[in-house]
Design a protein around this motif. Structure first.
Motif, mmCIF file in Angstrom:
data_model
loop_
_atom_site.group_PDB
_atom_site.id
_atom_site.type_symbol
_atom_site.label_atom_id
_atom_site.label_comp_id
_atom_site.label_asym_id
_atom_site.label_seq_id
_atom_site.Cartn_x
_atom_site.Cartn_y
_atom_site.Cartn_z
ATOM 1 N N ASN A 26 0.805 -1.223 0.000
ATOM 2 C CA ASN A 26 0.000 0.000 0.000
ATOM 3 C C ASN A 26 0.841 1.278 0.000
ATOM 4 O OD1 ASN A 26 0.936 -0.402 2.585
ATOM 5 N ND2 ASN A 26 -0.901 0.383 3.576
ATOM 6 N N LEU A 27 2.151 1.161 -0.166
ATOM 7 C CA LEU A 27 3.019 2.340 -0.176
ATOM 8 C C LEU A 27 3.187 2.880 -1.593
ATOM 9 C CD1 LEU A 27 5.868 1.159 2.219
ATOM 10 C CD2 LEU A 27 3.923 2.636 2.755
ATOM 11 N N ASP A 28 3.416 4.161 -1.691
ATOM 12 C CA ASP A 28 3.654 4.820 -2.967
ATOM 13 C C ASP A 28 5.136 4.709 -3.336
ATOM 14 O OD1 ASP A 28 4.527 7.646 -4.303
ATOM 15 O OD2 ASP A 28 2.532 7.018 -4.974
ATOM 16 N N ALA A 29 5.421 4.218 -4.533
ATOM 17 C CA ALA A 29 6.799 3.984 -4.952
ATOM 18 C C ALA A 29 7.617 5.270 -5.014
ATOM 19 C CB ALA A 29 6.822 3.284 -6.309
ATOM 20 N N GLU A 30 6.993 6.388 -5.355
ATOM 21 C CA GLU A 30 7.726 7.650 -5.422
ATOM 22 C C GLU A 30 8.093 8.144 -4.019
ATOM 23 O OE1 GLU A 30 9.853 10.809 -6.804
ATOM 24 O OE2 GLU A 30 9.249 8.973 -7.809
ATOM 25 N N GLU A 31 7.185 8.004 -3.080
ATOM 26 C CA GLU A 31 7.504 8.376 -1.689
ATOM 27 C C GLU A 31 8.610 7.468 -1.139
ATOM 28 O OE1 GLU A 31 3.984 8.444 0.716
ATOM 29 O OE2 GLU A 31 2.959 9.817 -0.662
ATOM 30 N N PHE A 32 8.547 6.183 -1.458
ATOM 31 C CA PHE A 32 9.574 5.231 -1.045
ATOM 32 C C PHE A 32 10.930 5.653 -1.615
ATOM 33 C CE2 PHE A 32 11.800 1.094 -1.746
ATOM 34 C CZ PHE A 32 11.877 0.674 -0.428
ATOM 35 N N ARG A 33 10.956 6.029 -2.903
ATOM 36 C CA ARG A 33 12.187 6.471 -3.540
ATOM 37 C C ARG A 33 12.748 7.717 -2.853
ATOM 38 N NH1 ARG A 33 14.242 10.305 -5.937
ATOM 39 N NH2 ARG A 33 12.298 11.458 -5.997
ATOM 40 N N GLN A 34 11.863 8.661 -2.525
ATOM 41 C CA GLN A 34 12.303 9.905 -1.893
ATOM 42 C C GLN A 34 12.915 9.654 -0.517
ATOM 43 O OE1 GLN A 34 8.816 12.392 -1.944
ATOM 44 N NE2 GLN A 34 9.023 12.869 -4.111
ATOM 45 N N VAL A 35 12.293 8.814 0.273
ATOM 46 C CA VAL A 35 12.823 8.534 1.615
ATOM 47 C C VAL A 35 14.123 7.735 1.504
ATOM 48 C CG1 VAL A 35 12.342 7.470 3.850
ATOM 49 C CG2 VAL A 35 10.536 8.700 2.654
ATOM 50 N N MET A 36 14.200 6.805 0.550
ATOM 51 C CA MET A 36 15.461 6.094 0.326
ATOM 52 C C MET A 36 16.556 7.081 -0.079
ATOM 53 S SD MET A 36 15.942 2.846 0.735
ATOM 54 C CE MET A 36 15.054 1.353 1.073
ATOM 55 N N PRO A 53 14.006 -1.205 7.047
ATOM 56 C CA PRO A 53 13.119 -0.994 8.198
ATOM 57 C C PRO A 53 13.005 0.480 8.582
ATOM 58 C CG PRO A 53 14.819 -2.632 8.706
ATOM 59 C CD PRO A 53 15.121 -2.072 7.367
ATOM 60 N N ILE A 54 14.087 1.223 8.451
ATOM 61 C CA ILE A 54 14.081 2.653 8.793
ATOM 62 C C ILE A 54 13.156 3.413 7.855
ATOM 63 C CG2 ILE A 54 15.532 4.727 8.865
ATOM 64 C CD1 ILE A 54 17.898 2.737 9.527
ATOM 65 N N VAL A 55 13.288 3.142 6.557
ATOM 66 C CA VAL A 55 12.465 3.825 5.557
ATOM 67 C C VAL A 55 10.995 3.461 5.730
ATOM 68 C CG1 VAL A 55 11.986 3.930 3.065
ATOM 69 C CG2 VAL A 55 14.342 4.127 3.919
ATOM 70 N N LEU A 56 10.713 2.190 5.937
ATOM 71 C CA LEU A 56 9.317 1.769 6.111
ATOM 72 C C LEU A 56 8.712 2.395 7.370
ATOM 73 C CD1 LEU A 56 9.584 -1.941 4.994
ATOM 74 C CD2 LEU A 56 8.682 -0.005 3.693
ATOM 75 N N GLU A 57 9.490 2.527 8.420
ATOM 76 C CA GLU A 57 9.011 3.177 9.638
ATOM 77 C C GLU A 57 8.667 4.644 9.363
ATOM 78 O OE1 GLU A 57 7.782 3.844 13.458
ATOM 79 O OE2 GLU A 57 8.320 1.895 12.599
ATOM 80 N N LYS A 58 9.501 5.317 8.591
ATOM 81 C CA LYS A 58 9.261 6.724 8.255
ATOM 82 C C LYS A 58 8.018 6.890 7.406
ATOM 83 C CE LYS A 58 13.964 8.347 8.744
ATOM 84 N NZ LYS A 58 15.046 9.160 8.231
ATOM 85 N N LEU A 59 7.681 5.887 6.624
ATOM 86 C CA LEU A 59 6.512 5.963 5.746
ATOM 87 C C LEU A 59 5.233 5.483 6.421
ATOM 88 C CD1 LEU A 59 8.133 4.697 2.440
ATOM 89 C CD2 LEU A 59 7.296 7.006 2.907
ATOM 90 N N SER A 60 5.331 4.920 7.596
ATOM 91 C CA SER A 60 4.119 4.399 8.256
ATOM 92 C C SER A 60 3.437 5.444 9.116
ATOM 93 C CB SER A 60 4.441 3.182 9.088
ATOM 94 O OG SER A 60 5.299 3.518 10.159
#
Length: 86
Positions: free
Chosen positions: A33-43, A79-86
């Motif tokens: 359910n995460l947005d790939a662009e937001e995931f890319r930005q946080v990475m 895990p750090i990125v996923l935590e930031k996106l949750s």
């Protein structure tokens, strides 16, 4: 498949994500359910450059294999990125 692929798949499994089977130097990761662009930005904020949205696949991320050090950095930061996106 190389060691980088093994590291990535183990890292994804640890955080509950999956990738499509791949015989190439990249894999498509299902971000659910995460947005790939937001995931890319946080990475990117973590110093990891990956591809964002690919065509109409807004919850899939394309990640290249790279060098083992890069793969380890990706896996360590998942895990750090996923935590930031949750």
């Amino acid at each position: 498949r190389g060691l980088g692929d093994v590291y990535k798949r183990q890292g994804l499994s640890t955080v509950g994500l999956k990738a499509l089977p791949s015989e190439t130097n990249f894999m498509f990761i299902d971000l659910e359910n995460l947005d790939a662009e937001e995931f890319r930005q946080v990475m990117a904020n973590q110093g990891i450059l990956i591809r964002g949205i690919y065509r109409d696949y807004t919850n899939w991320s394309r990640v290249s294999m790279g060098m083992l050090e890069d793969v380890q950095m990706f896996v360590d930061n998942l895990p750090i990125v996923l935590e930031k996106l949750s």
